[in-house]
Design an enzyme around this catalytic site. Structure first.
Site, mmCIF file in Angstrom:
data_model
loop_
_atom_site.group_PDB
_atom_site.id
_atom_site.type_symbol
_atom_site.label_atom_id
_atom_site.label_comp_id
_atom_site.label_asym_id
_atom_site.label_seq_id
_atom_site.Cartn_x
_atom_site.Cartn_y
_atom_site.Cartn_z
ATOM 1 N N ASP A 35 1.029 -1.064 0.156
ATOM 2 C CA ASP A 35 0.002 0.217 0.190
ATOM 3 C C ASP A 35 0.839 1.178 0.067
ATOM 4 O O ASP A 35 1.941 1.298 0.725
ATOM 5 C CB ASP A 35 -0.839 0.210 1.197
ATOM 6 N N ASN A 97 -12.903 -3.446 2.006
ATOM 7 C CA ASN A 97 -14.057 -2.513 2.044
ATOM 8 C C ASN A 97 -14.872 -2.533 0.899
ATOM 9 O O ASN A 97 -14.162 -2.527 -0.467
ATOM 10 C CB ASN A 97 -13.536 -0.976 2.144
ATOM 11 N N HIS A 110 -10.144 -5.165 -3.432
ATOM 12 C CA HIS A 110 -8.808 -5.278 -2.994
ATOM 13 C C HIS A 110 -8.714 -5.733 -1.617
ATOM 14 O O HIS A 110 -9.797 -5.321 -0.707
ATOM 15 C CB HIS A 110 -7.823 -4.039 -3.033
HETATM 16 P P1 AMP Z 1 -10.016 1.486 0.200
HETATM 17 O O1 AMP Z 1 -10.444 2.483 0.907
HETATM 18 O O2 AMP Z 1 -10.101 0.193 0.751
HETATM 19 O O3 AMP Z 1 -10.297 1.543 -1.189
HETATM 20 O O4 AMP Z 1 -8.346 1.388 0.064
HETATM 21 C C1 AMP Z 1 -7.689 1.716 -0.833
HETATM 22 C C2 AMP Z 1 -6.026 1.678 -0.580
HETATM 23 O O5 AMP Z 1 -5.267 2.141 -1.749
HETATM 24 C C3 AMP Z 1 -5.514 2.840 0.313
HETATM 25 O O6 AMP Z 1 -5.122 2.161 1.422
HETATM 26 C C4 AMP Z 1 -4.368 3.683 -0.398
HETATM 27 O O7 AMP Z 1 -3.456 3.960 0.398
HETATM 28 C C5 AMP Z 1 -4.222 2.426 -1.448
HETATM 29 N N1 AMP Z 1 -3.512 3.117 -2.779
HETATM 30 C C6 AMP Z 1 -4.237 3.935 -3.354
HETATM 31 N N2 AMP Z 1 -3.298 4.291 -4.641
HETATM 32 C C7 AMP Z 1 -2.289 3.368 -4.495
HETATM 33 C C8 AMP Z 1 -1.081 3.255 -5.357
HETATM 34 N N3 AMP Z 1 -0.890 3.569 -6.344
HETATM 35 N N4 AMP Z 1 -0.312 2.051 -4.917
HETATM 36 C C9 AMP Z 1 -0.654 1.548 -3.799
HETATM 37 N N5 AMP Z 1 -1.691 1.898 -2.816
HETATM 38 C C10 AMP Z 1 -2.331 2.613 -3.135
#
Ligand code: AMP
Length: 131
Positions: A35, A97, A110
């Site tokens: 992440d 989520n 994810h």
């Molecule tokens: P969610 O709120 O469950 O949709 O989580 C989305 C997650 O994606 C968050 O923890 C972000 O920090 C992560 N995220 C967003 N963009 C990237 C990226 N380019 N590479 C890795 N993680 C990411």
């Protein structure tokens, strides 16, 4: 029915190698990467390679091989990271989520894997709401 899949979401771009990621695992069903904004010493995301918006969409629409392959990959990643107690680790939390109430930000399924420290209660404690 789930909302239509957005092929321009950030994880779709990672799957197409249009933007980089810190990859930890890949197989025909899944990709795992760190992440970008870690919430624990270990914070890895596992995503299916096929285009599903959320866990709800995936479990309703994916094929049995896709579902099995994806969740097997989640298990392999947790063990490869040394988090699983079966590997001598201290355990981990897996979290997906799905939708607005859960604050899902990226509309591609994810599973977050958190570990590397005691993780506290499952949900953040909310202030008492007025009665
Ligand atoms: P969610 O709120 O469950 O949709 O989580 C989305 C997650 O994606 C968050 O923890 C972000 O920090 C992560 N995220 C967003 N963009 C990237 C990226 N380019 N590479 C890795 N993680 C990411």
């Amino acid at each position: 029915m789930a909302k239509p899949y957005d092929h321009d979401n950030i994880f779709a771009k990672i799957l197409r190698d249009e933007i980089p990621c810190k990859r930890v695992y890949e197989d025909p069903f899944a990709l795992a990467f760190h992440d970008i904004n870690p919430q624990a010493p270990v914070h890895v995301l596992v995503i299916p390679k096929a285009p599903y918006v959320s866990l709800d969409d995936f479990l309703a629409e994916a094929t049995d091989p896709q579902i099995t392959g994806f969740f097997r990959a989640v298990g392999k990643v947790s063990r490869a990271l040394g988090l699983a107690e079966s590997e001598g680790g201290q355990g981990f939390r897996a979290l997906a989520n799905a939708g607005g109430d859960a604050h899902q930000d990226v509309p591609h399924l994810h599973v977050h894997l958190f570990g590397g420290k005691p993780l506290g209660p499952m949900l953040a404690k909310q202030p008492e709401s007025p009665k």
